[in-house]
Design a protein around this motif. Structure first.
Motif, PDB file in Angstrom:
ATOM      1  N   ALA A 184      43.547  14.124   8.051  1.00  0.00           N
ATOM      2  CA  ALA A 184      43.039  13.691   9.353  1.00  0.00           C
ATOM      3  C   ALA A 184      41.604  13.193   9.286  1.00  0.00           C
ATOM      4  N   GLN A 185      40.965  13.375   8.139  1.00  0.00           N
ATOM      5  CA  GLN A 185      39.561  13.008   7.986  1.00  0.00           C
ATOM      6  C   GLN A 185      39.367  11.767   7.107  1.00  0.00           C
ATOM      7  N   LEU A 186      40.457  11.048   6.804  1.00  0.00           N
ATOM      8  CA  LEU A 186      40.322   9.893   5.910  1.00  0.00           C
ATOM      9  C   LEU A 186      39.425   8.807   6.501  1.00  0.00           C
ATOM     10  N   ALA A 187      39.520   8.583   7.802  1.00  0.00           N
ATOM     11  CA  ALA A 187      38.672   7.562   8.422  1.00  0.00           C
ATOM     12  C   ALA A 187      37.200   7.970   8.346  1.00  0.00           C
ATOM     13  N   ARG A 188      36.933   9.238   8.604  1.00  0.00           N
ATOM     14  CA  ARG A 188      35.559   9.743   8.506  1.00  0.00           C
ATOM     15  C   ARG A 188      35.050   9.633   7.071  1.00  0.00           C
ATOM     16  N   LEU A 189      35.915   9.973   6.126  1.00  0.00           N
ATOM     17  CA  LEU A 189      35.535   9.909   4.716  1.00  0.00           C
ATOM     18  C   LEU A 189      35.248   8.470   4.306  1.00  0.00           C
TER      19      LEU A 189
END
Length: 314
Positions: free
Chosen positions: A139-144
């Protein structure tokens, strides 16, 4: 075997025997994010596992706040994402505790890989095959991706708390605490990133997924307010806990004593005695932060309030 030529983010190199030589399908075109699944494992322990003789899995990199270890050349195929992902993807194993420092190190690695191979998109292991990996990282790929590009990560939405954004995907099925509508901890006795983030949050010391001296100080100060000086003296030999930010045996004894008296049903549920008495004392009040004690603390955190500095009350 292609000789590993480490990029600027790599801090250590160790060649894994578990790989396939070359990239016959073409140069790398994606980066696949994994997590190593179980909380509490060490960076070096994961490296050792992926470098074991006769193994059936590997990754190009293991990345955590400790650093980046490269195991397989980008120009060879690591065994990390099955028949669809292995041919052209670069695999990164990430720490499930998912602290800010872990994020920063993985983002730095992604930026270094892109500097060498072009603007490769991020994928999760589950995009290639049926698996839960990369867990909460997915769920954090965009943030990463934003962090890797040097951009400021997007803030949580108005309906999502900082802790929820940090520690878990926002889904309708997510279980939230009845007290303050925060992400419910799994009562598993594992002091992972979610548990530390929640303990920090309840103690009012931020939401980082790792322990801090300030967090333990607040925890100790709380225990001094809910356990009498007489009882603390009996437990530790002094009338109060030193608020030194070190969670030692005295701190855990005091927590065990308090929690066992306040919530005996939870104590029994996590594997302790049904009631704290002289006969059962050593079954619970031992000053050891084991699985049962952490389960009890997780129960307490699930019934606490953010920024209260207390357990079980505002």
């Amino acid at each position: 075997m292609t000789t590993i030529a480490p990029n600027r983010a790599v801090t250590a190199v160790r060649q894994s025997p578990n790989y396939s030589a070359g990239r016959p399908a073409g140069a790398p075109n994606t980066i696949t994010i994994h997590w190593w699944g179980s909380y509490g494992q060490s960076h070096d322990g994961v490296v050792n596992y992926l470098c074991r003789q006769g193994g059936n899995s590997s990754a190009h990199y293991v990345a955590s706040s400790q650093g980046v270890t490269q195991l397989v050349s980008d120009r060879d195929r690591a065994w990390h994402a099955g028949a669809l992902g292995n041919p052209r993807s670069i695999g990164i194993e990430c720490r499930p505790e998912m602290s800010d420092a872990d994020f920063a190190m993985v983002a730095k690695l992604i930026a270094a890989i892109r500097a060498e191979h072009g603007d490769l998109p991020l994928r999760g292991h589950k995009d290639w095959m049926a698996t839960q990996c990369p867990g909460t990282w997915y769920a954090q790929l965009a943030r990463l991706d934003q962090l890797a590009r040097g951009q400021k990560a997007s803030a949580a939405s108005a309906n999502t708390t900082a802790l929820q954004a940090q520690t878990a995907p926002a889904t309708k099925a997510a279980k939230l605490t009845a007290t303050d509508r925060q992400l419910m901890l799994d009562v598993d006795g594992i002091p992972g990133g979610h548990t530390y983030a929640r303990l920090n949050q309840v103690m009012g010391t931020g939401t980082k997924g790792s322990p801090s001296e300030a967090m333990w100080k607040k925890f100790q100060l709380f225990l001094n307010t809910v356990v009498s000086s007489k009882d603390i003296r009996n437990l530790t030999g002094a009338p109060s806990l030193d608020a030194d930010g070190i969670a030692g045996a005295k701190t855990w004894k005091t927590f065990q004593y308090w929690s066992g008296n306040v919530k005996p049903a939870w104590m029994a549920q996590v594997g302790g005695p049904s009631k704290l008495t002289g006969a059962t004392w050593n079954q619970w009040v031992d000053g050891v932060a084991g699985v049962k004690t952490w389960k009890m603390l997780q129960h307490c955190l699930n019934s606490s309030y953010a920024n209260s500095g207390k357990l079980l009350s505002k």
